[in-house]
Design an enzyme around this catalytic site. Structure first.
Site, PDB file in Angstrom:
ATOM      1  N   CYS A 101      46.692  -7.665   5.957  1.00  0.00           N
ATOM      2  CA  CYS A 101      46.909  -8.699   4.945  1.00  0.00           C
ATOM      3  C   CYS A 101      46.182  -9.942   5.413  1.00  0.00           C
ATOM      4  O   CYS A 101      46.605 -10.600   6.371  1.00  0.00           O
ATOM      5  CB  CYS A 101      48.399  -8.985   4.755  1.00  0.00           C
ATOM      6  N   CYS A 148      44.840 -12.374  -2.731  1.00  0.00           N
ATOM      7  CA  CYS A 148      44.893 -11.237  -1.812  1.00  0.00           C
ATOM      8  C   CYS A 148      43.637 -11.298  -0.957  1.00  0.00           C
ATOM      9  O   CYS A 148      42.520 -11.118  -1.458  1.00  0.00           O
ATOM     10  CB  CYS A 148      44.963  -9.920  -2.585  1.00  0.00           C
TER      11      CYS A 148
END
Length: 289
Positions: free
Chosen positions: A77, A224
């Site tokens: 992430c 993201c």
């Protein structure tokens, strides 16, 4: 963790992609899918896209464990990596940090402009590394479409793994479909045995992309980091852009450079501290799901 002991947390975000960060370096903190869902619930819990657990590890400053709010564990992430890097650099006074994840080691640095930059490593383009359920020799565009066979609204996505699997659909209009509706279907399409993050990408110019993302097991997100990396390398691979691009997401901009010398992806962006709080001990005594 002592019985009845409240557990402190930090709430942080990178361009609106938000996290609950738990520090398990000095105390044991269990984590299961059920606990992650309870913390991530935006109505009954703290509410976030991902839960991050920091654990001690040899050979790095910290091990970063990443759980989606839906309860699944993921390998990478980018936005969370920047947030964790900022925590570590503030603790040590250094301008760099080494973070281990399920996807490998990540090196983060603080740039002179204050942005946190993370070396996300090299992308994987082979079909079995993404992974896909069947062989595609050219992953710059695979056979997958949404809509009528003779006039699909989405088709031929580029696919890549940048710590997790991504599919990028190239569009002229980011609102051509309701990503909130088609995202879950595409995420769980049989071609993606481990699921996939689904993005719509519009090429604004040779150094600018605009992106909308459905994140695997998390839903629509304001940003993201790995999707921005995925879109940037896929755009360069298709010769739609160069190797240095600005990626605009609903939450703001990330700066992506796909370095030619070693094919590593460098992602730079801001971090934000929202607030601190504590979670009651019973949060962490939920049965495993």
């Amino acid at each position: 963790m002592s019985d009845g002991e409240a557990i402190p947390f930090r709430k942080m975000n990178g361009l609106g992609n938000d996290f609950v960060v738990l520090d398990a370096r000095s105390r044991p903190i269990p984590m299961t899918a059920e606990i992650a869902r309870a913390i991530g619930d935006r109505e009954k819990g703290v509410g976030c896209d991902q839960i991050i657990v920091l654990r001690r590890v040899n050979g790095a400053d910290v091990f970063m464990e990443i759980w989606n709010r839906g309860g699944s564990r993921v390998g990478a992430c980018g936005n969370a990596t920047r947030c964790v890097a900022d925590i570590l650099m503030n603790e040590t006074g250094r301008d760099h940090a080494v973070i281990r994840t399920d996807a490998g080691l990540l090196l983060a640095t603080r740039r002179e402009d204050g942005l946190i930059q993370v070396d996300m490593g090299a992308p994987k383009f082979d079909w079995q590394d993404i992974p896909l359920a069947e062989e595609f020799r050219d992953t710059r565009g695979i056979e997958l479409q949404v809509g009528p066979i003779d006039n699909p609204v989405l088709h031929t996505p580029s696919v890549v793994n940048v710590g997790n699997p991504h599919a990028i659909f190239w569009v002229k209009d980011l609102d051509v479909v309701d990503l909130g509706k088609v995202g879950p279907l595409l995420e769980n399409h049989p071609i993606f045995p481990e699921g996939a993050n689904i993005s719509l990408c519009k090429v604004e110019g040779p150094d600018h992309l605009r992106l909308k993302v459905w994140e695997r097991d998390a839903g629509l997100t304001r940003a993201c980091g790995t999707a921005a990396c995925a879109a940037a390398v896929c755009a360069a691979r298709k010769r739609l852009t160069g190797r240095n691009v600005r990626v605009t997401l609903p939450g703001g901009d990330l700066h992506i450079r796909w370095r030619e010398s070693d094919d590593h992806i460098l992602m730079a962006g801001p971090v934000e501290y929202e607030f601190e709080g504590t979670l009651p001990a019973e949060t962490f005594t939920r049965p495993a799901a």
